[in-house]
Design a protein around this motif. Structure first.
Motif, PDB file in Angstrom:
ATOM      1  N   SER A 154      39.346  46.882  28.073  1.00 23.55           N
ATOM      2  CA  SER A 154      39.938  46.233  29.236  1.00 23.55           C
ATOM      3  C   SER A 154      39.016  46.454  30.436  1.00 23.55           C
ATOM      4  CB  SER A 154      41.304  46.871  29.506  1.00 23.55           C
ATOM      5  OG  SER A 154      41.830  46.389  30.716  1.00 23.55           O
ATOM      6  N   ALA A 155      38.996  45.498  31.356  1.00 24.41           N
ATOM      7  CA  ALA A 155      38.195  45.688  32.574  1.00 24.41           C
ATOM      8  C   ALA A 155      39.097  45.530  33.795  1.00 24.41           C
ATOM      9  CB  ALA A 155      37.064  44.668  32.624  1.00 24.41           C
ATOM     10  N   ASP A 156      38.935  46.443  34.753  1.00 25.09           N
ATOM     11  CA  ASP A 156      39.679  46.391  36.023  1.00 25.09           C
ATOM     12  C   ASP A 156      38.819  45.721  37.091  1.00 25.09           C
ATOM     13  OD1 ASP A 156      41.717  47.863  34.999  1.00 25.09           O
ATOM     14  OD2 ASP A 156      41.500  49.552  36.394  1.00 25.09           O
ATOM     15  N   PHE A 157      39.445  44.872  37.879  1.00 27.34           N
ATOM     16  CA  PHE A 157      38.759  44.240  39.012  1.00 27.34           C
ATOM     17  C   PHE A 157      39.606  44.389  40.267  1.00 27.34           C
ATOM     18  CE2 PHE A 157      36.534  42.278  35.563  1.00 27.34           C
ATOM     19  CZ  PHE A 157      35.262  42.043  36.064  1.00 27.34           C
ATOM     20  N   ILE A 158      38.948  44.382  41.415  1.00 28.73           N
ATOM     21  CA  ILE A 158      39.663  44.403  42.694  1.00 28.73           C
ATOM     22  C   ILE A 158      39.438  43.054  43.373  1.00 28.73           C
ATOM     23  CG2 ILE A 158      39.846  45.502  44.973  1.00 28.73           C
ATOM     24  CD1 ILE A 158      39.090  48.113  43.723  1.00 28.73           C
ATOM     25  N   THR A 159      40.522  42.471  43.880  1.00 28.12           N
ATOM     26  CA  THR A 159      40.398  41.197  44.603  1.00 28.12           C
ATOM     27  C   THR A 159      40.744  41.426  46.082  1.00 28.12           C
ATOM     28  OG1 THR A 159      42.700  40.594  44.205  1.00 28.12           O
ATOM     29  CG2 THR A 159      41.106  39.864  42.566  1.00 28.12           C
TER      30      THR A 159
ATOM     31  N   GLY B 195      33.063  40.227  25.482  1.00 28.33           N
ATOM     32  CA  GLY B 195      34.072  40.597  24.474  1.00 28.33           C
ATOM     33  C   GLY B 195      35.282  41.340  25.011  1.00 28.33           C
ATOM     34  N   VAL B 196      35.404  41.415  26.352  1.00 27.06           N
ATOM     35  CA  VAL B 196      36.578  42.080  26.938  1.00 27.06           C
ATOM     36  C   VAL B 196      37.838  41.277  26.590  1.00 27.06           C
ATOM     37  CG1 VAL B 196      37.681  42.483  29.184  1.00 27.06           C
ATOM     38  CG2 VAL B 196      35.341  43.280  28.779  1.00 27.06           C
ATOM     39  N   LYS B 197      38.898  41.997  26.202  1.00 32.17           N
ATOM     40  CA  LYS B 197      40.116  41.306  25.739  1.00 32.17           C
ATOM     41  C   LYS B 197      41.293  41.434  26.713  1.00 32.17           C
ATOM     42  CE  LYS B 197      38.831  40.205  21.429  1.00 32.17           C
ATOM     43  NZ  LYS B 197      37.411  40.584  21.415  1.00 32.17           N
ATOM     44  N   HIS B 198      41.093  42.220  27.759  1.00 32.01           N
ATOM     45  CA  HIS B 198      42.212  42.495  28.671  1.00 32.01           C
ATOM     46  C   HIS B 198      41.646  42.652  30.075  1.00 32.01           C
ATOM     47  CE1 HIS B 198      45.250  44.976  30.711  1.00 32.01           C
ATOM     48  NE2 HIS B 198      46.113  44.618  29.789  1.00 32.01           N
ATOM     49  N   ILE B 199      42.262  42.012  31.043  1.00 27.98           N
ATOM     50  CA  ILE B 199      41.777  42.115  32.430  1.00 27.98           C
ATOM     51  C   ILE B 199      42.925  42.538  33.346  1.00 27.98           C
ATOM     52  CG2 ILE B 199      40.872  40.809  34.410  1.00 27.98           C
ATOM     53  CD1 ILE B 199      38.730  40.570  32.451  1.00 27.98           C
ATOM     54  N   SER B 200      42.665  43.537  34.187  1.00 30.08           N
ATOM     55  CA  SER B 200      43.627  43.907  35.239  1.00 30.08           C
ATOM     56  C   SER B 200      42.976  43.581  36.575  1.00 30.08           C
ATOM     57  CB  SER B 200      43.931  45.406  35.215  1.00 30.08           C
ATOM     58  OG  SER B 200      44.383  45.799  33.954  1.00 30.08           O
TER      59      SER B 200
ATOM     60  N   MET C 165      34.213  35.668  42.025  1.00 32.57           N
ATOM     61  CA  MET C 165      35.176  36.408  41.209  1.00 32.57           C
ATOM     62  C   MET C 165      35.266  35.793  39.808  1.00 32.57           C
ATOM     63  SD  MET C 165      37.460  38.789  41.472  1.00 32.57           S
ATOM     64  CE  MET C 165      38.097  39.338  39.912  1.00 32.57           C
ATOM     65  N   LEU C 166      35.378  34.458  39.758  1.00 34.88           N
ATOM     66  CA  LEU C 166      35.522  33.792  38.450  1.00 34.88           C
ATOM     67  C   LEU C 166      34.250  33.952  37.618  1.00 34.88           C
ATOM     68  CD1 LEU C 166      37.509  30.530  39.363  1.00 34.88           C
ATOM     69  CD2 LEU C 166      38.362  32.823  38.871  1.00 34.88           C
ATOM     70  N   LYS C 167      33.115  33.972  38.303  1.00 35.91           N
ATOM     71  CA  LYS C 167      31.841  34.162  37.587  1.00 35.91           C
ATOM     72  C   LYS C 167      31.823  35.568  36.938  1.00 35.91           C
ATOM     73  CE  LYS C 167      27.049  34.058  38.801  1.00 35.91           C
ATOM     74  NZ  LYS C 167      26.665  35.013  39.783  1.00 35.91           N
ATOM     75  N   ASP C 168      32.301  36.562  37.688  1.00 38.78           N
ATOM     76  CA  ASP C 168      32.361  37.937  37.143  1.00 38.78           C
ATOM     77  C   ASP C 168      33.248  37.980  35.905  1.00 38.78           C
ATOM     78  OD1 ASP C 168      30.937  38.593  39.364  1.00 38.78           O
ATOM     79  OD2 ASP C 168      32.483  39.850  40.308  1.00 38.78           O
ATOM     80  N   LEU C 169      34.385  37.304  35.999  1.00 42.20           N
ATOM     81  CA  LEU C 169      35.318  37.324  34.864  1.00 42.20           C
ATOM     82  C   LEU C 169      34.685  36.651  33.651  1.00 42.20           C
ATOM     83  CD1 LEU C 169      38.664  36.467  36.701  1.00 42.20           C
ATOM     84  CD2 LEU C 169      37.907  38.709  35.903  1.00 42.20           C
ATOM     85  N   GLN C 170      34.029  35.521  33.909  1.00 41.04           N
ATOM     86  CA  GLN C 170      33.347  34.802  32.827  1.00 41.04           C
ATOM     87  C   GLN C 170      32.358  35.731  32.121  1.00 41.04           C
ATOM     88  OE1 GLN C 170      33.255  30.795  32.562  1.00 41.04           O
ATOM     89  NE2 GLN C 170      33.214  31.863  30.613  1.00 41.04           N
ATOM     90  N   THR C 171      31.610  36.489  32.929  1.00 41.21           N
ATOM     91  CA  THR C 171      30.593  37.375  32.355  1.00 41.21           C
ATOM     92  C   THR C 171      31.225  38.441  31.451  1.00 41.21           C
ATOM     93  OG1 THR C 171      29.286  37.062  34.350  1.00 41.21           O
ATOM     94  CG2 THR C 171      28.677  38.925  32.970  1.00 41.21           C
ATOM     95  N   VAL C 172      32.296  39.090  31.918  1.00 42.84           N
ATOM     96  CA  VAL C 172      32.853  40.166  31.077  1.00 42.84           C
ATOM     97  C   VAL C 172      33.567  39.596  29.848  1.00 42.84           C
ATOM     98  CG1 VAL C 172      32.997  41.872  32.928  1.00 42.84           C
ATOM     99  CG2 VAL C 172      35.012  40.501  32.403  1.00 42.84           C
ATOM    100  N   LEU C 173      34.158  38.411  29.995  1.00 42.69           N
ATOM    101  CA  LEU C 173      34.804  37.805  28.819  1.00 42.69           C
ATOM    102  C   LEU C 173      33.734  37.480  27.775  1.00 42.69           C
ATOM    103  CD1 LEU C 173      37.537  35.436  30.338  1.00 42.69           C
ATOM    104  CD2 LEU C 173      37.772  37.783  29.530  1.00 42.69           C
ATOM    105  N   GLY C 174      32.573  37.036  28.269  1.00 44.35           N
ATOM    106  CA  GLY C 174      31.455  36.734  27.367  1.00 44.35           C
ATOM    107  C   GLY C 174      30.996  37.970  26.599  1.00 44.35           C
TER     108      GLY C 174
ATOM    109  N   LEU D 225      39.559  51.293  25.625  1.00 44.16           N
ATOM    110  CA  LEU D 225      38.917  51.745  26.870  1.00 44.16           C
ATOM    111  C   LEU D 225      39.355  50.840  28.004  1.00 44.16           C
ATOM    112  CD1 LEU D 225      35.150  52.422  26.031  1.00 44.16           C
ATOM    113  CD2 LEU D 225      36.989  54.100  26.232  1.00 44.16           C
ATOM    114  N   SER D 226      39.576  51.440  29.156  1.00 44.11           N
ATOM    115  CA  SER D 226      39.854  50.662  30.353  1.00 44.11           C
ATOM    116  C   SER D 226      38.749  51.001  31.354  1.00 44.11           C
ATOM    117  CB  SER D 226      41.233  51.056  30.890  1.00 44.11           C
ATOM    118  OG  SER D 226      41.444  50.426  32.116  1.00 44.11           O
ATOM    119  N   MET D 227      37.877  50.026  31.602  1.00 48.46           N
ATOM    120  CA  MET D 227      36.703  50.312  32.428  1.00 48.46           C
ATOM    121  C   MET D 227      36.872  49.777  33.848  1.00 48.46           C
ATOM    122  SD  MET D 227      32.699  49.648  31.509  1.00 48.46           S
ATOM    123  CE  MET D 227      32.645  50.700  30.088  1.00 48.46           C
TER     124      MET D 227
END
Ligand code: SF4
Length: 400
Positions: free
Chosen positions: A161-166, A187-192, A176-185, A121-123
């Motif tokens: 996978s999770a998509d983010f806009i910067t 179990g997300v394995k791929h970030i765009s 931004m880094l806090k958001d990434l930390q949360t999704v990695l926590g 899944l790519s969310m």
């Protein structure tokens, strides 16, 4: 095995103000659209067996993008995937991705997707800051995004996978880094991550034209870009492409096929594909797609793809030729695509594919970019330097 199929779902609940992808909000056409796409899938599967060998020897990949595939009834999406799997004979080790929007994804849908064969899944999370999500005009808030992410894992997906806009006005590196930390926590394995682009014809163009650089200076956007890459690396996700980082083994195989310059099938209004060195597109028109996809003719497609008969540049209401790539074009496209990846240009592979030395064909372009500190040569690979990442488009265009 080793075929790649892209499917375009052109429906969205509402148009996001920054988006210039082809999508419409009238979902009453979804059922007829998916029926038409099934007919087109069967056509390409047969055509593929007879006329175009797009097999690159690796595992098959299927990618449902959009638009918002999760905003139409799940059974339509699942039936189309089953049609593709059966007619193409998609291999059991295939990567099969579905783009989903947190606002329309549920655990129940997730279970149905998984059952029909989707395994990735790519969310489109985009941000976990409610103010940023509001600016982006997204339908979900941060709580909704996290609930949907939990639902994806609860439904049984392990490759998410999770998509983010910067570069959104008001966004901060810390946030931004806090958001990434949360999704990695979670179990997300791929970030765009994609920098916000202000495209003509969007509402954002009207809102921000002329002042986006004041609100988000380019150096702020670049600082965020490098902070994100560094953070992901420190957390075990390797940046394997300009916008993509993954836990090793979770890189997108489908997108890697694009960057490798592989052939791929495409289905649906607005979908673009490449077969027999011909880049082709489907017209951005759901109504005409519904009328014409079921009556697609083999001889017309053969002519469009330059496989026999007088060359055809378009098939009314359905397909058009974007570009016929000759050997010279493909040679130039190779560095253009490969420089997106961290591995970069594989000099030995270039020679195998084109029978010429890379350093010989691109001597001038290579020398000037290495001298500027934008490209580095590492053994048999040539890749962008850290500084080169900030000028990636300019460097890549140099080779075209
Ligand atoms: S949901 Fe995605 S495809 Fe649809 S309008 Fe928003 S950004 Fe574009």
């Amino acid at each position: 095995m080793g075929r790649h199929v892209y499917v375009h779902n052109p429906f969205c609940v509402r148009k996001c103000p920054y988006c210039d992808f082809y999508s419409i909000t009238d979902r009453s056409l979804a059922e007829s659209y998916y029926k038409a796409a099934m007919a087109e899938a069967r056509f390409w599967a047969e055509f593929g067996k007879k006329a175009v060998s797009s097999d690159d020897g690796g595992p098959d990949t299927v990618y449902f993008g959009g638009g918002t595939p999760s905003c139409v009834p799940a059974d339509l999406v699942c039936k189309l995937l089953e049609t593709i799997t059966d007619s193409f004979g998609i291999g059991p080790d295939a990567e099969i991705t579905l783009e989903v929007n947190p606002a329309s994804f549920t655990e129940e849908k997730g279970r149905a997707y998984l059952k029909s064969g989707f395994n990735r899944l790519s969310m489109g999370i985009q941000s976990l800051d409610d103010a940023i999500l509001k600016t982006l005009g997204r339908l979900h808030d941060s709580k909704g995004a996290l609930t949907s992410l939990d639902s994806a894992f609860e439904a049984g997906f392990t490759n998410v996978s999770a998509d983010f806009i910067t570069g959104v006005p008001g966004q901060t590196v810390e946030g931004m880094l806090k958001d990434l930390q949360t999704v990695l926590g979670k179990g997300v394995k791929h970030i765009s991550t994609y920098s916000l682009m202000i495209e003509e014809g969007t509402l954002f163009f009207e809102r921000y034209k002329g002042n986006i650089e004041e609100l988000v200076p380019p150096e702020t956007d670049r600082a965020m870009y490098h902070a994100v890459r560094g953070f992901l690396k420190d957390n075990g996700l390797i940046p394997y492409e300009i916008s993509n980082s993954a836990v090793p083994g979770f890189e997108s195989r489908h997108n890697t096929a694009y960057w490798d310059g592989r052939d791929y099938f495409a289905l649906g209004a607005g979908a673009h594909g490449c077969l027999n060195s011909v880049r082709f597109g489907h017209y951005d028109n759901v109504e005409s797609y519904i009328k014409s996809a079921g009556t697609i003719k083999e001889d017309e497609v053969s002519r469009l793809l330059g496989l026999g008969g007088d060359v055809l540049d378009s098939i009314e209401g359905l397909l058009y030729c974007e570009e016929r790539l000759g050997l010279e074009d493909k040679m130039r496209e190779y560095p253009f695509l490969k420089l997106r990846t961290t591995k970069g240009i594989d000099v030995a592979e270039f020679e195998r594919r084109f029978g010429k030395g890379f350093e010989e064909v691109f001597a001038g372009e290579l020398k000037s970019n290495v001298e500027k500190g934008l490209l580095m040569i590492d053994g048999s690979h040539i890749a962008l330097t850290e500084r080169g990442l900030d000028f990636a488009n300019l460097v890549m265009e140099d080779f075209l």
